[in-house]
Design a protein around this motif. Structure first.
Motif, PDB file in Angstrom:
ATOM      1  N   ALA A 131       0.824  -1.212   0.000  1.00  0.00           N
ATOM      2  CA  ALA A 131       0.000   0.000   0.000  1.00  0.00           C
ATOM      3  C   ALA A 131       0.859   1.263   0.000  1.00  0.00           C
ATOM      4  CB  ALA A 131      -0.941  -0.004   1.199  1.00  0.00           C
ATOM      5  N   GLU A 132       1.984   1.232   0.727  1.00  0.00           N
ATOM      6  CA  GLU A 132       2.834   2.429   0.829  1.00  0.00           C
ATOM      7  C   GLU A 132       4.092   2.348  -0.026  1.00  0.00           C
ATOM      8  OE1 GLU A 132       3.586   3.801   4.759  1.00  0.00           O
ATOM      9  OE2 GLU A 132       1.532   3.430   5.466  1.00  0.00           O
ATOM     10  N   GLU A 133       4.290   1.205  -0.665  1.00  0.00           N
ATOM     11  CA  GLU A 133       5.450   0.981  -1.532  1.00  0.00           C
ATOM     12  C   GLU A 133       6.774   1.238  -0.803  1.00  0.00           C
ATOM     13  OE1 GLU A 133       4.734   3.353  -5.039  1.00  0.00           O
ATOM     14  OE2 GLU A 133       3.503   1.766  -5.922  1.00  0.00           O
ATOM     15  N   LYS A 134       6.865   0.638   0.378  1.00  0.00           N
ATOM     16  CA  LYS A 134       8.077   0.708   1.182  1.00  0.00           C
ATOM     17  C   LYS A 134       8.019  -0.420   2.215  1.00  0.00           C
ATOM     18  CE  LYS A 134       7.175   4.911   2.335  1.00  0.00           C
ATOM     19  NZ  LYS A 134       7.245   6.290   2.913  1.00  0.00           N
ATOM     20  N   MET A 149       6.421   1.019  13.209  1.00  0.00           N
ATOM     21  CA  MET A 149       5.337   1.977  13.417  1.00  0.00           C
ATOM     22  C   MET A 149       4.053   1.582  12.697  1.00  0.00           C
ATOM     23  SD  MET A 149       7.212   5.706  13.513  1.00  0.00           S
ATOM     24  CE  MET A 149       8.415   5.514  12.199  1.00  0.00           C
ATOM     25  N   ASN A 150       4.157   0.801  11.612  1.00  0.00           N
ATOM     26  CA  ASN A 150       2.932   0.470  10.869  1.00  0.00           C
ATOM     27  C   ASN A 150       2.752  -1.021  10.632  1.00  0.00           C
ATOM     28  OD1 ASN A 150       4.831  -0.033   8.888  1.00  0.00           O
ATOM     29  ND2 ASN A 150       4.152   1.575   7.491  1.00  0.00           N
ATOM     30  N   PHE A 151       3.555  -1.849  11.296  1.00  0.00           N
ATOM     31  CA  PHE A 151       3.375  -3.295  11.172  1.00  0.00           C
ATOM     32  C   PHE A 151       1.996  -3.661  11.708  1.00  0.00           C
ATOM     33  CE2 PHE A 151       4.201  -7.800  11.851  1.00  0.00           C
ATOM     34  CZ  PHE A 151       4.990  -8.105  10.753  1.00  0.00           C
ATOM     35  N   PRO A 152       1.287  -4.606  11.052  1.00  0.00           N
ATOM     36  CA  PRO A 152      -0.082  -4.942  11.484  1.00  0.00           C
ATOM     37  C   PRO A 152      -0.178  -5.223  12.980  1.00  0.00           C
ATOM     38  CG  PRO A 152       0.412  -6.006   9.401  1.00  0.00           C
ATOM     39  CD  PRO A 152       1.698  -5.357   9.854  1.00  0.00           C
ATOM     40  N   GLU A 153      -1.107  -4.543  13.622  1.00  0.00           N
ATOM     41  CA  GLU A 153      -1.190  -4.547  15.086  1.00  0.00           C
ATOM     42  C   GLU A 153      -1.368  -5.929  15.706  1.00  0.00           C
ATOM     43  OE1 GLU A 153      -0.503  -2.165  18.264  1.00  0.00           O
ATOM     44  OE2 GLU A 153      -0.599  -1.570  16.170  1.00  0.00           O
TER      45      GLU A 153
END
Length: 262
Positions: free
Chosen positions: A66-69, A74-78
């Motif tokens: 989704a973010e191409e990175k 900080m954004n790993f699936p909770e």
């Protein structure tokens, strides 16, 4: 992973390597002028091992379509992240119940800050509360000693993340937003006279702190990999990461003014 994006690459740092820096910082701190120091070795272990739950996750970095990175801490699936938080704390408890208590308190404070309404977070918080109560009953730690040791872990974690998340030598105005106003945890420490600690990169290998919380300047080795975006496009993130060589950046933390040295 801890990740910084550059024009043609990503700087990638394993969480456990970041935690090792936290442990190094803790070894340069005073155990407390009026507090019982019998648990100090366990505090050092807790600082060094508090992120060990990330070790298996960081073996093979994961691409965020989704973010191409790459996914980061900080954004790993909770839901998955919380499973590995719990796993790491449980591993640490096998080494040191007191170290695990510090790590558990550290993580529950973080999760409470951003995820109180999430059912996965609620389950994590409840399970860790039960762990904390069990360890407290087992060890009966003094409240003031525990509060001080929690602050040590918080500061050492912040200092390491500051070094990892900012480009070396970054201008103060372009820092990661979290610390532009300094480390508030300094207000909890006698050694800083209960003042906010202001960090600043003065050159690529030098970070100054005011006031200074250590006995002497601290030199650390930050381990990282620079992963080419072109290589990621050619062969995928996992292979590109594996092909990238480990590098080290030597960083010295010292007082902003010589007379602040403890």
């Amino acid at each position: 992973m801890i990740c910084r994006e550059r024009e043609h690459s990503f700087i990638m740092i394993r969480q456990h390597d970041h935690a090792r820096l936290s442990g190094e910082f803790s070894r340069h701190m005073d155990s407390g002028p009026t507090r019982d120091t019998k648990r100090w070795d366990e505090v050092l272990l807790g600082c060094e091992q508090h992120d060990r739950g990330w070790i298996p996750l960081d073996q093979i970095p994961v691409w965020n379509d989704a973010e191409e990175k790459p996914f980061t801490f900080m954004n790993f699936p909770e839901p998955a992240k919380l499973v590995f938080y719990r796993y790491g704390i449980s591993q640490l408890e096998e080494m040191s119940a007191y170290g695990a208590l510090l790590a558990s308190l550290h993580y529950t404070a973080l999760v409470s800050h951003y995820g109180e309404e999430d059912p996965f977070c609620q389950a994590f918080l409840q399970e860790e509360k039960e762990r904390q109560e069990r360890i407290r009953e087992q060890l009966s730690p003094a409240d003031d000693e525990l509060a001080y040791h929690r602050s040590v872990l918080e500061l050492c974690d912040d200092l390491s993340l500051y070094a990892c998340l900012n480009d070396p030598g970054v201008n103060k105005s372009e820092e990661q937003d979290w610390w532009k106003d300094g480390f508030a945890v300094g207000k909890k420490l006698d050694v800083t006279n209960h003042q906010t600690i202001m960090p600043e990169w003065t050159e690529p290998g030098m970070i100054t702190l005011s006031p200074f919380p250590f006995r002497e300047p601290v030199e650390v080795q930050l381990i990282y990999r620079e992963v080419s975006k072109e290589k990621i496009q050619q062969s995928g993130l996992a292979e590109a990461y594996e092909a990238a060589e480990e590098q080290q950046l030597t960083i010295t933390f010292q007082a902003a003014q010589a007379n602040e040295l403890q």
